[in-house]
Design a protein around this motif. Structure first.
Motif, short mmCIF file in Angstrom:
data_model
loop_
_atom_site.label_atom_id
_atom_site.label_comp_id
_atom_site.label_asym_id
_atom_site.label_seq_id
_atom_site.Cartn_x
_atom_site.Cartn_y
_atom_site.Cartn_z
N LYS A 94 0.83 -1.19 0.00
CA LYS A 94 0.00 0.00 0.00
C LYS A 94 0.87 1.25 0.00
O LYS A 94 1.91 1.28 0.63
N TYR A 96 0.90 5.20 0.92
CA TYR A 96 0.25 6.25 1.71
C TYR A 96 0.83 7.60 1.30
O TYR A 96 2.05 7.79 1.29
N ALA A 150 -4.18 9.90 1.57
CA ALA A 150 -4.61 9.05 0.46
C ALA A 150 -3.93 7.69 0.60
O ALA A 150 -2.72 7.61 0.78
N THR A 151 -4.72 6.64 0.49
CA THR A 151 -4.21 5.28 0.59
C THR A 151 -4.54 4.54 -0.70
O THR A 151 -5.69 4.55 -1.15
N SER A 152 -3.54 3.89 -1.31
CA SER A 152 -3.75 3.19 -2.57
C SER A 152 -3.03 1.86 -2.55
O SER A 152 -1.98 1.70 -1.90
N GLU A 162 -9.08 11.46 -6.59
CA GLU A 162 -10.43 11.14 -6.12
C GLU A 162 -11.18 10.41 -7.23
O GLU A 162 -11.16 10.80 -8.39
N ASN A 166 -9.02 2.18 -6.53
CA ASN A 166 -8.03 1.60 -5.63
C ASN A 166 -7.51 2.59 -4.59
O ASN A 166 -6.57 2.30 -3.89
N THR A 167 -8.14 3.74 -4.53
CA THR A 167 -7.65 4.79 -3.64
C THR A 167 -8.75 5.25 -2.69
O THR A 167 -9.89 5.46 -3.11
N SER A 168 -8.40 5.37 -1.43
CA SER A 168 -9.32 5.94 -0.44
C SER A 168 -8.73 7.24 0.08
O SER A 168 -7.52 7.34 0.29
N LEU A 169 -9.58 8.21 0.27
CA LEU A 169 -9.16 9.53 0.70
C LEU A 169 -9.78 9.90 2.04
O LEU A 169 -10.97 9.67 2.26
N GLU A 170 -8.96 10.44 2.91
CA GLU A 170 -9.45 11.02 4.16
C GLU A 170 -8.88 12.42 4.26
O GLU A 170 -7.69 12.63 4.02
#
Length: 255
Positions: A94, A96, A150-152, A162, A166-170
């Motif tokens: 992953k 970050y 961002a985590t991918s 965004e 495969n990517t999550s954003l906080e």
């Protein structure tokens, strides 16, 4: 003989009154302010306004004090990327990506107490060197922090957008008082102040430097990104530091 003694006494008294003539000045300035021991925050321009009082001891030495209203500011805007191996069935790694935008504004009331040495060039101008401690107390200011994480599952930074599957954003945003009881800076600051001024008649212009002895915070990450990624959990106690330019006008009390 008595007349000569009386004349000498009057001359000595007049000289003493001349030396003890209190000088008052108004001044304003700006300069760079920052903190020590931290690798993220950069120095910003701050400002100050003040009323000064000078008590001459003799033709060369004097005692300076007064009251100043000043602003200290520092900020950073940067990001960091870290690849971490996550044990799983697929054996993926992953990525970050963390970015921060933060600005700290602090307002202080400050009282300097300095000894000054005057080196005249002629009867109208000269240089004055000064040094001594200061005490300051934080009275206000606002600080802000914006962050994005961002985590991918891909090591391709182009995926850090965004909408990528495969990517999550906080992300978050917060603002608070600089000297708040919950996580704010410490209000009291004591340090050393140095300065040199060029004086011409009643006008002066100069440069000063300050270094704080008390920490603004006792649990401040040395490197915020390494702290977040748990590579370095070291906490430091940064101090205020600054360099400023100022101009002012001096007049005599009672005149």
């Amino acid at each position: 003989m008595k007349r000569q003694l009386l004349i000498a006494l009057l001359l000595g008294l007049s000289t003493s009154i001349c030396y003890s003539q209190v000088k008052i000045n108004v001044q304003a300035g700006t300069g760079l302010t920052g903190i020590t021991k931290n690798e993220n925050y950069n120095a910003n321009f701050g400002y100050r306004f003040g009323l000064g009082v000078e008590f001459p001891i003799n033709r060369t030495w004097s005692l300076q004090t007064g009251l100043q209203f000043l602003n200290r500011s520092y900020s950073f805007d940067e990001g960091a990327t870290q690849i971490l191996h996550v044990p799983s069935v697929t054996g993926l790694e992953k990525l970050y990506h963390c970015s921060f935008n933060s600005k700290i504004n602090a307002l202080y009331l400050q009282i300097p107490l300095k000894m000054a040495f005057y080196l005249p060039f002629d009867s109208q101008c000269g240089l004055q060197f000064s040094a001594g401690p200061y005490i300051a107390y934080g009275i206000g200011g606002k600080s802000s922090l914006n962050w994005l994480l961002a985590t991918s599952e891909s090591i391709n930074t182009d995926d850090l957008t965004e909408g990528s599957p495969n990517t999550s954003l906080e992300q978050g945003k917060e603002s608070h008082k600089t000297f708040s009881k919950d996580g704010g800076l410490k209000r009291l600051d004591i340090g050393l102040s140095l300065g040199v001024d060029f004086k011409y008649k009643r006008f002066f212009a100069g440069i000063g430097a300050e270094y704080g002895f008390l920490p603004i915070d006792k649990e401040f990450p040395k490197d915020l990104f390494r702290y977040i990624f748990q590579e370095d959990q070291k906490l430091v106690s940064p101090r205020n530091i600054g360099v400023e330019l100022h101009v002012g006008f001096c007049f005599y009390a009672g005149k």
